[in-house]
Design an enzyme around this catalytic site. Structure first.
Site, PDB file in Angstrom:
ATOM      1  N   THR A 141       0.870  -1.174   0.000  1.00 50.24           N
ATOM      2  CA  THR A 141       0.000   0.000   0.000  1.00 50.24           C
ATOM      3  C   THR A 141       0.912   1.230   0.000  1.00 50.24           C
ATOM      4  O   THR A 141       1.373   1.653  -1.042  1.00 50.24           O
ATOM      5  CB  THR A 141      -0.970  -0.004   1.202  1.00 50.24           C
ATOM      6  OG1 THR A 141      -0.240  -0.223   2.407  1.00 50.24           O
ATOM      7  CG2 THR A 141      -2.024  -1.086   1.038  1.00 50.24           C
ATOM      8  N   LYS A 166       3.987  -7.048   3.974  1.00 46.59           N
ATOM      9  CA  LYS A 166       3.764  -5.641   3.677  1.00 46.59           C
ATOM     10  C   LYS A 166       3.431  -4.942   4.978  1.00 46.59           C
ATOM     11  O   LYS A 166       2.815  -5.509   5.887  1.00 46.59           O
ATOM     12  CB  LYS A 166       2.666  -5.455   2.636  1.00 46.59           C
ATOM     13  CG  LYS A 166       1.263  -5.862   3.048  1.00 46.59           C
ATOM     14  CD  LYS A 166       0.486  -4.843   3.815  1.00 46.59           C
ATOM     15  CE  LYS A 166       0.533  -3.487   3.148  1.00 46.59           C
ATOM     16  NZ  LYS A 166      -0.064  -2.444   4.077  1.00 46.59           N
ATOM     17  N   THR A 195       2.191  -8.841  12.314  1.00 50.16           N
ATOM     18  CA  THR A 195       2.294  -7.577  11.607  1.00 50.16           C
ATOM     19  C   THR A 195       1.073  -7.346  10.738  1.00 50.16           C
ATOM     20  O   THR A 195       0.084  -8.050  10.864  1.00 50.16           O
ATOM     21  CB  THR A 195       3.564  -7.559  10.754  1.00 50.16           C
ATOM     22  OG1 THR A 195       3.655  -6.307  10.105  1.00 50.16           O
ATOM     23  CG2 THR A 195       3.513  -8.651   9.712  1.00 50.16           C
ATOM     24  N   GLU A 205       6.094   4.686   7.236  1.00 46.79           N
ATOM     25  CA  GLU A 205       5.641   5.805   6.414  1.00 46.79           C
ATOM     26  C   GLU A 205       6.446   7.065   6.718  1.00 46.79           C
ATOM     27  O   GLU A 205       6.504   7.538   7.855  1.00 46.79           O
ATOM     28  CB  GLU A 205       4.149   6.047   6.645  1.00 46.79           C
ATOM     29  CG  GLU A 205       3.301   4.933   6.048  1.00 46.79           C
ATOM     30  CD  GLU A 205       1.825   5.033   6.387  1.00 46.79           C
ATOM     31  OE1 GLU A 205       1.033   4.419   5.659  1.00 46.79           O
ATOM     32  OE2 GLU A 205       1.484   5.719   7.363  1.00 46.79           O
ATOM     33  N   ASN A 251      -0.642  10.354   5.798  1.00 47.57           N
ATOM     34  CA  ASN A 251      -1.849   9.942   6.500  1.00 47.57           C
ATOM     35  C   ASN A 251      -2.944  10.989   6.574  1.00 47.57           C
ATOM     36  O   ASN A 251      -4.095  10.672   6.892  1.00 47.57           O
ATOM     37  CB  ASN A 251      -1.489   9.463   7.902  1.00 47.57           C
ATOM     38  CG  ASN A 251      -0.856   8.088   7.871  1.00 47.57           C
ATOM     39  OD1 ASN A 251      -1.536   7.087   7.671  1.00 47.57           O
ATOM     40  ND2 ASN A 251       0.456   8.034   8.035  1.00 47.57           N
ATOM     41  N   SER A 267      -8.081   9.540   0.193  1.00 48.84           N
ATOM     42  CA  SER A 267      -8.238  10.150  -1.120  1.00 48.84           C
ATOM     43  C   SER A 267      -6.998   9.975  -1.988  1.00 48.84           C
ATOM     44  O   SER A 267      -7.044  10.312  -3.161  1.00 48.84           O
ATOM     45  CB  SER A 267      -8.547  11.643  -0.970  1.00 48.84           C
ATOM     46  OG  SER A 267      -7.567  12.281  -0.192  1.00 48.84           O
TER      47      SER A 267
END
Length: 407
Positions: free
Chosen positions: A153, A179, A190, A276, A402, A407
């Protein structure tokens, strides 16, 4: 034990495929298939979040049933979480579509989903994707690699690992893919991890090996302190290596578990380092503890500290934040006995001795903390136990990713 190239297709008898189904993402693959040429013994660990996604419930039922598992269908983009009975129906529909396309039993099809919570799956796209996956499945490292790419992702890199060991004169392979980049604070495993092996092993031994090992691997990573609704780790064993069946607590079990640990730890570290917005893998070792529990609690507390993670992002040796995070962890230690070291490829430096700052060079410390992999080691001088946790730095990019994820 030998590390080899590959992931979920490294072991004998496994095939994989990927396709672009257009579930949420455009211009990239978003569905993957793992297929075993023969039914597998399965093991699994799942999220402890009270809010559990439909695939978690579906997979747990199949793993607990003892049914032979022959396929796993995974989609990225939509998590199929908080979707009610409709979401469970989608799991059933996915399994039935895969069973028909692959000519196998639907009771042996696991499903996995990752992405936005609360959205319903576009089932026709999934069903169409399954037809493509069934036609494309193949052995070989490339198909496994492509599958690892398809389940991403916000991940920036795919995550794979494989090793070979010898058991009873037979070569046994364990390979996996995972992932995870955000919403990572596992309390069992995870986000998504799929491990395959050609070992012959009892279901009891397989489940115990996975359940025991996640405590020292996936349960010791954190990116943002959020435990996902979809956390799943699946371990499949098809027995095609031809070794004598491994049983729990046997010498062969210990050999197998050691190899599984290498795969799981590597995947866990890759996820932590790919948090991230992250620029660095942050490893925290606590040594000299009086118990494993104490060491784990202290290491995880430091890894989860947002102030510490921000300091790492700024390459700032703000050691007070580390000591502070240890102090609120809930376990007792003497802060006036703590030694702390920072280490990376740029060198190793002692920052505090017996709870007091050394006369260290800020310039050298910054250089050490500017590397992509950094280790902080805290010696609390209370015993012989140790533990390691993994996380990452916290940057502005985490908020950017985030703030508009849906969107």
């Amino acid at each position: 034990m030998k590390q080899i190239k590959g992931g979920v297709t490294a072991a004998k008898g496994y095939e994989a495929a990927s396709t672009a189904a257009g579930i949420k993402y455009q211009g990239r693959t978003d569905m993957a298939l793992i297929y075993s040429q023969v039914p597998c013994v399965s093991a699994g660990t799942f999220t402890t979040n009270v809010v559990k996604a439909a695939p978690v419930k579906w997979d747990r039922q199949i793993v607990d049933s003892g049914a032979g598992v022959q396929a796993v269908v995974v989609n990225s983009g939509i998590a199929n979480a908080c979707t009610g009975e409709e979401g469970m129906g989608y799991c059933k529909e996915t399994a039935e579509a895969a069973a028909k396309a692959l000519n196998i039993d639907a009771a042996g099809v696991l499903v996995g989903s990752t992405g936005v919570i609360g959205m319903q799956l576009p089932m026709q796209k999934l069903v169409d994707g399954i037809q493509v996956l069934a036609g494309k499945k193949a052995e070989g490292l490339q198909s496994g690699h492509d599958a690892a790419l398809a389940i991403m992702t916000t991940d920036t890199v795919e995550k794979e690992m494989a090793v070979e060991i010898e058991i009873g004169g037979k070569t046994v392979t364990i390979g996996g893919m995972s992932k995870g980049s955000g919403m990572i604070h596992p309390n069992m495993c995870t986000m998504l991890a799929f491990i395959t092996t050609d070992a012959a092993i009892t279901k009891e031994a397989l489940q115990k090996a996975l359940s025991e090992d996640v405590e020292d691997t996936y349960n010791m990573i954190s990116v943002d302190g959020d435990t996902s609704t979809n956390d799943t780790a699946i371990l499949l064993a098809n027995g095609l290596a031809g070794n004598q069946e491994i049983t729990y607590a046997s010498p062969e079990y210990e050999t197998f578990k050691e190899a599984l640990h290498m795969v799981n730890e590597t995947l866990a570290k890759k996820m932590a380092g790919d948090g991230e917005g992250a620029t660095a893998l942050f490893e925290v070792k606590v040594v000299g503890a009086e118990s494993i529990k104490q060491a784990k609690t202290l290491a995880k507390s430091v890894v989860c500290s947002n102030l510490t993670k921000a300091a790492i992002a700024g390459h700032d040796a703000n050691w007070g934040r580390i000591l502070c995070a240890m102090g609120y962890s809930g376990v007792q230690f003497d802060p006036e006995k703590v030694d702390l070291f920072f280490e990376s490829k740029a060198g190793k430096l002692q920052i505090i001795e017996n709870g007091v700052a050394t006369d260290y060079s800020e310039e050298v410390a910054t250089k050490i903390l500017s590397e992509p992999e950094i280790t902080a080691t805290a010696d609390i001088k209370m015993g012989d136990y140790s533990a390691t946790a993994w996380g990452c730095d916290l940057t502005h990019e985490y908020i950017n990713i985030n703030a508009d994820y849906r969107s």
